[in-house]
Design a protein around this motif. Structure first.
Motif, PDB file in Angstrom:
ATOM      1  N   GLN A 157       0.825  -1.214   0.000  1.00 23.57           N
ATOM      2  CA  GLN A 157       0.000   0.000   0.000  1.00 23.57           C
ATOM      3  C   GLN A 157       0.864   1.271   0.000  1.00 23.57           C
ATOM      4  O   GLN A 157       0.579   2.219  -0.734  1.00 23.57           O
ATOM      5  N   ARG A 160       3.116   1.795  -3.447  1.00 27.41           N
ATOM      6  CA  ARG A 160       2.304   2.163  -4.616  1.00 27.41           C
ATOM      7  C   ARG A 160       1.946   3.648  -4.594  1.00 27.41           C
ATOM      8  O   ARG A 160       2.064   4.355  -5.599  1.00 27.41           O
ATOM      9  N   GLU A 161       1.488   4.131  -3.472  1.00 29.38           N
ATOM     10  CA  GLU A 161       1.032   5.515  -3.388  1.00 29.38           C
ATOM     11  C   GLU A 161       2.197   6.505  -3.320  1.00 29.38           C
ATOM     12  O   GLU A 161       2.163   7.563  -3.960  1.00 29.38           O
ATOM     13  N   THR A 163       5.280   6.095  -4.436  1.00 30.38           N
ATOM     14  CA  THR A 163       6.023   6.136  -5.692  1.00 30.38           C
ATOM     15  C   THR A 163       5.298   7.007  -6.711  1.00 30.38           C
ATOM     16  O   THR A 163       5.926   7.734  -7.482  1.00 30.38           O
ATOM     17  N   ARG A 164       3.974   6.936  -6.717  1.00 29.94           N
ATOM     18  CA  ARG A 164       3.204   7.770  -7.650  1.00 29.94           C
ATOM     19  C   ARG A 164       3.394   9.249  -7.342  1.00 29.94           C
ATOM     20  O   ARG A 164       3.372  10.086  -8.248  1.00 29.94           O
ATOM     21  N   LEU A 165       3.581   9.591  -6.063  1.00 25.37           N
ATOM     22  CA  LEU A 165       3.785  10.986  -5.673  1.00 25.37           C
ATOM     23  C   LEU A 165       5.251  11.400  -5.724  1.00 25.37           C
ATOM     24  O   LEU A 165       5.575  12.549  -5.398  1.00 25.37           O
ATOM     25  N   GLY A 166       6.128  10.488  -6.083  1.00 22.86           N
ATOM     26  CA  GLY A 166       7.549  10.800  -6.135  1.00 22.86           C
ATOM     27  C   GLY A 166       8.202  10.844  -4.771  1.00 22.86           C
ATOM     28  O   GLY A 166       9.219  11.545  -4.596  1.00 22.86           O
ATOM     29  N   SER A 168       9.420   8.152  -3.005  1.00 22.27           N
ATOM     30  CA  SER A 168       9.924   6.814  -2.724  1.00 22.27           C
ATOM     31  C   SER A 168      10.974   6.816  -1.618  1.00 22.27           C
ATOM     32  O   SER A 168      11.155   5.810  -0.920  1.00 22.27           O
ATOM     33  N   TYR A 262       8.843  -3.378  -6.649  1.00 24.87           N
ATOM     34  CA  TYR A 262       8.613  -1.993  -7.038  1.00 24.87           C
ATOM     35  C   TYR A 262       9.895  -1.243  -7.380  1.00 24.87           C
ATOM     36  O   TYR A 262       9.844  -0.061  -7.728  1.00 24.87           O
TER      37      TYR A 262
END
Length: 351
Positions: A157, A160-161, A163-166, A168, A262
């Motif tokens: 969870q 995923r979220e 990484t999408r927002l940068g 990481s 990921y």
């Protein structure tokens, strides 16, 4: 019919008597106006039968006009006020608080006894070491397995979220804070409550219904010293170490999954966790786990020693002890977190 007061004579055939030489024994029973249980005498050839009902009456002796000997007559007591007063007193005397109330009070009493007996040094150390081995090393496997899969589930969870927002680089710090402050102590305590707490309640409940605890008292051994205190001490000592190991395994499994699935490097996650964590996060996890261990052991032991009703009562006590322990863990976790982590946090600013 006119009532009178007489001394009653009961004659029993075929008995020796120092009063009469013809083989009949004469017994004198004064019962003029005494309050006794109602009974009647049925005459049969050479036998006497006493019938004793439960209602209380006054017994009178009246003359028998046939042979001149006194006969028995039972008249019911007409004093209804006494009956009402006794009934009211019986209702108040039979009242008892609900079972969950006195069981909750027994938890407080048992906790106080454990603290006092421990401070006095009255601890059965051999039994404590046995329980420590049972709570600690024999529970490592299931605790580590549970922690590993919980860590991987949260990693899915978060990664995923973030990484999408940068973000990481913040994944490791968030996972480390979540594991150290909440997940590791709570998950470990839940596993121990299901595995060890149920066993404590079942064992002590079986000993209680089979009167083995009474046998210990007869032998001069305090059941609190021999049965309860070792379990409480073992739980309070073993839970912090289990929590620390679960935290390590959870972080390791999360790092491996994030790197393999990921593409977030293990070094990035571990460096982020190192920057976010401080010593108080680990200390608070240890304190929480100790409190949770005390809740599990005391509640389970209290439910065990208050078991009633045979095998069915043991099963009910085991189930309810686990439920109450879990509720107590969640409540204590909220209270401790509220006092430990007040104000605005700044852990993620160091990432």
């Amino acid at each position: 019919m006119q009532t009178a007061s007489y001394n009653l004579y009961f004659c029993f055939p075929n008995r020796r008597s120092i009063i009469k030489p013809d083989g009949w024994a004469k017994t004198q029973v004064p019962c003029s106006t005494q309050l006794v249980n109602k009974f009647s005498i049925v005459e049969r050839p050479q036998t006497w039968k006493f019938i004793v009902p439960t209602q209380q009456t006054r017994l009178f002796a009246v003359p028998n006009t046939d042979d001149g000997h006194p006969s028995l007559s039972a008249l019911e007591d007409s004093n209804t006020n006494h009956a009402l007063n006794s009934e009211g007193g019986t209702l108040l005397g039979k009242w008892s608080p609900p079972r969950f109330v006195w069981r909750g009070l027994s938890v407080l009493v048992l906790a106080g006894q454990v603290i006092l007996r421990t401070l006095k040094g009255k601890v059965h150390w051999r039994n404590t070491l046995q329980q420590l081995e049972r709570v600690g090393p024999k529970s490592i496997g299931v605790c580590l397995l549970t922690s590993a899969f919980v860590g991987m589930a949260f990693t899915i969870q978060f990664v995923r979220e973030f990484t999408r927002l940068g973000l990481s680089r913040a994944v490791g710090g968030v996972l480390a804070l979540a594991f150290s402050r909440e997940l590791s102590p709570v998950v470990t305590s839940i596993v121990v409550a299901g595995r060890i707490g149920s066993a404590f309640a079942a064992e002590l409940g079986t000993m209680q219904v089979s009167e083995q605890t009474d046998t210990l008292r007869v032998l001069g051994t305090n059941p609190v010293d021999y049965l309860v205190t070792p379990r409480v001490i073992a739980s309070c000592i073993a839970l912090p170490f289990l929590t620390l190991m679960c935290f390590t395994v959870g972080m390791a499994s999360s790092s491996i999954l994030a790197d393999a699935v990921y593409g977030v490097s293990i070094n990035i996650i571990l460096d982020s966790a190192r920057r976010a964590l401080n010593s108080w996060d680990i200390i608070s996890a240890m304190i929480k786990s100790q409190v949770f261990g005390a809740i599990i052991s005391i509640v389970s032991c209290a439910w065990g020693v208050t078991t009633m009703g045979g095998a069915k009562g043991v099963g009910e006590s085991t189930t309810s002890s686990v439920v109450i322990s879990l509720v107590g863990i969640f409540i204590a976790d909220f209270v401790l977190s509220y006092f430990f982590f007040q104000g605005v946090g700044d852990s993620l600013k160091r990432l």
